[in-house]
Structure formats: structure tokens, C-alpha cells
Write an enzyme that holds these catalytic residues in place. Structure first.
Site, PDB file in Angstrom:
ATOM      1  N   PRO A  84       0.792  -1.221   0.000  1.00 41.81           N
ATOM      2  CA  PRO A  84       0.000   0.000   0.000  1.00 41.81           C
ATOM      3  C   PRO A  84       0.830   1.279   0.000  1.00 41.81           C
ATOM      4  O   PRO A  84       1.828   1.372   0.700  1.00 41.81           O
ATOM      5  CB  PRO A  84      -0.829  -0.077   1.278  1.00 41.81           C
ATOM      6  CG  PRO A  84      -0.530  -1.355   1.920  1.00 41.81           C
ATOM      7  CD  PRO A  84       0.513  -2.071   1.150  1.00 41.81           C
ATOM      8  N   ASN A  85       0.394   2.202  -0.801  1.00 39.64           N
ATOM      9  CA  ASN A  85       0.918   3.565  -0.890  1.00 39.64           C
ATOM     10  C   ASN A  85       2.272   3.693  -1.565  1.00 39.64           C
ATOM     11  O   ASN A  85       2.740   4.805  -1.771  1.00 39.64           O
ATOM     12  CB  ASN A  85       0.964   4.237   0.495  1.00 39.64           C
ATOM     13  CG  ASN A  85      -0.406   4.362   1.092  1.00 39.64           C
ATOM     14  OD1 ASN A  85      -1.330   4.831   0.440  1.00 39.64           O
ATOM     15  ND2 ASN A  85      -0.565   3.918   2.325  1.00 39.64           N
ATOM     16  N   ASN A 113       8.164  -5.110  -0.355  1.00 42.71           N
ATOM     17  CA  ASN A 113       7.966  -3.991   0.547  1.00 42.71           C
ATOM     18  C   ASN A 113       6.484  -4.026   0.903  1.00 42.71           C
ATOM     19  O   ASN A 113       5.658  -3.524   0.153  1.00 42.71           O
ATOM     20  CB  ASN A 113       8.342  -2.661  -0.113  1.00 42.71           C
ATOM     21  CG  ASN A 113       8.220  -1.500   0.840  1.00 42.71           C
ATOM     22  OD1 ASN A 113       7.505  -1.566   1.833  1.00 42.71           O
ATOM     23  ND2 ASN A 113       8.906  -0.410   0.527  1.00 42.71           N
ATOM     24  N   ALA A 157       2.576  -0.784   5.136  1.00 42.07           N
ATOM     25  CA  ALA A 157       2.009  -0.889   6.483  1.00 42.07           C
ATOM     26  C   ALA A 157       1.624  -2.316   6.856  1.00 42.07           C
ATOM     27  O   ALA A 157       1.564  -2.651   8.041  1.00 42.07           O
ATOM     28  CB  ALA A 157       0.795   0.032   6.606  1.00 42.07           C
ATOM     29  N   GLU A 185      12.733  -8.666   2.581  1.00 39.79           N
ATOM     30  CA  GLU A 185      11.812  -7.578   2.912  1.00 39.79           C
ATOM     31  C   GLU A 185      12.585  -6.270   2.837  1.00 39.79           C
ATOM     32  O   GLU A 185      13.685  -6.162   3.384  1.00 39.79           O
ATOM     33  CB  GLU A 185      11.245  -7.774   4.321  1.00 39.79           C
ATOM     34  CG  GLU A 185      10.287  -6.667   4.727  1.00 39.79           C
ATOM     35  CD  GLU A 185       9.721  -6.894   6.115  1.00 39.79           C
ATOM     36  OE1 GLU A 185       8.924  -7.831   6.280  1.00 39.79           O
ATOM     37  OE2 GLU A 185      10.101  -6.123   7.029  1.00 39.79           O
ATOM     38  N   HIS A 213      12.456  -1.868   3.054  1.00 40.05           N
ATOM     39  CA  HIS A 213      11.779  -0.637   3.463  1.00 40.05           C
ATOM     40  C   HIS A 213      12.661   0.541   3.064  1.00 40.05           C
ATOM     41  O   HIS A 213      13.876   0.508   3.297  1.00 40.05           O
ATOM     42  CB  HIS A 213      11.514  -0.621   4.963  1.00 40.05           C
ATOM     43  CG  HIS A 213      10.591  -1.709   5.378  1.00 40.05           C
ATOM     44  ND1 HIS A 213       9.241  -1.638   5.161  1.00 40.05           N
ATOM     45  CD2 HIS A 213      10.843  -2.915   5.937  1.00 40.05           C
ATOM     46  CE1 HIS A 213       8.693  -2.760   5.588  1.00 40.05           C
ATOM     47  NE2 HIS A 213       9.638  -3.552   6.053  1.00 40.05           N
ATOM     48  N   ARG A 244      11.769   5.247  13.471  1.00 38.82           N
ATOM     49  CA  ARG A 244      10.452   5.874  13.308  1.00 38.82           C
ATOM     50  C   ARG A 244       9.549   5.500  14.485  1.00 38.82           C
ATOM     51  O   ARG A 244      10.029   5.102  15.541  1.00 38.82           O
ATOM     52  CB  ARG A 244       9.875   5.464  11.963  1.00 38.82           C
ATOM     53  CG  ARG A 244      10.755   6.011  10.812  1.00 38.82           C
ATOM     54  CD  ARG A 244      10.153   5.867   9.468  1.00 38.82           C
ATOM     55  NE  ARG A 244       8.870   6.571   9.391  1.00 38.82           N
ATOM     56  CZ  ARG A 244       7.973   6.340   8.448  1.00 38.82           C
ATOM     57  NH1 ARG A 244       8.209   5.439   7.510  1.00 38.82           N
ATOM     58  NH2 ARG A 244       6.837   7.002   8.422  1.00 38.82           N
TER      59      ARG A 244
END
Length: 142
Positions: A9-10, A74, A77, A98, A100, A107
Site C-alpha cells: 500500500p501507498n 515492501n 504498512a 523484505e 523498506h 520511526r
């Protein structure tokens, strides 16, 4: 070699959302960067992006049957709560990384926990878009 890159997502909003975190390069830039890497390495790289958890799971399951030899993912969320994506990844016995873009360890607290990483062979974070290239290198055994 056939590699599948999955973006959750995104990710299609790169260059639009939170430029201070994800940078100013857009999604098309990332796609071109990955295509150039595939050409340079002489491998086939398919990129799949979805904002829908079920579509991501379906694509991971399809990878079992379509000759995919490595996965770079990736999960966005979904990283932090999708046990369903974890289970789909755990079902596939090819190298999996994985990725990011941001440094998830610097964060919000919830971003520091990945439920999908244990189903992967490696996790790369905080290297910007270049992290995708490192993940592809890992899958290629470099």
C-alpha cells in the site's frame, strides 16, 4: 533468473507522500531503476503493486507456480500486522527479502515490529530506493 518485486500500500504514491521520509523520486523512477537492474543483471524482474492485502497474497501464491526464483517485498504498512502475508511468504521456498525505504528502526514504535520479516531471509531498511537494488543482489546471490 525470474524475480518478483512486490510493493504494498501507498508505494505507488512515491514522490507524492511524505517526501521528507520517502524522497522525491516517483514510482515510475523506481520502476525504471528496477528494470535497468534487471537488464544489467540479465534477469527478468516483474514488479507488482497493490493497495489490497488479498491481491498481494494472491500474487505471492501465484509465484509458487509461475517459476519465480526470488521475491523482494515492501509490504508497506502490512509489515506490522499482516500475518496473512507472513503465512503466504512462509509457503514459498525461494529467497525472499523484505525491503523498506525509510529506516523503520528510527520511526514510530509500531514500525519497528515486522510480522512479515521472519518469513523472509533478509530485511533491508533505511537505504532509500537503493535498498531495492541491494535486495535484488541478495536474491541473485551477490
Amino acid at each position: 533468473m525470474k524475480i518478483l518485486v512486490i510493493n504494498g500500500p501507498n508505494l505507488n504514491f512515491l514522490g507524492i507522500r511524505e517526501k521528507n521520509i520517502y524522497g522525491t523520486q516517483d514510482y515510475d523512477y523506481l520502476l525504471q531503476m528496477i528494470a535497468d537492474k534487471g537488464e544489467k543483471e540479465g534477469c527478468t524482474i516483474e514488479v507488482f503493486q497493490s493497495n489490497h492485502e488479498g491481491a498481494i497474497i494472491d500474487r505471492i501464491q501465484d509465484a509458487y507456480f509461475d517459476g519465480t526464483q526470488g521475491i523482494v517485498i515492501n509490504p508497506g504498512a502490512y509489515t506490522h500486522y499482516s500475518y496473512a502475508i507472513h503465512d503466504a511468504l512462509a509457503s514459498i521456498t525461494v529467497p525472499k527479502v523484505e525491503i523498506h525505504i525509510s529506516n523503520i528502526m528510527e520511526r514510530e514504535d509500531f514500525r519497528k515490529v515486522s510480522v512479515t520479516a521472519p518469513a523472509c531471509d533478509k530485511q533491508i531498511y533505511g537505504k532509500g530506493l537503493e535498498g531495492y537494488l541491494s535486495a535484488i543482489d541478495y536474491v541473485l546471490g551477490k
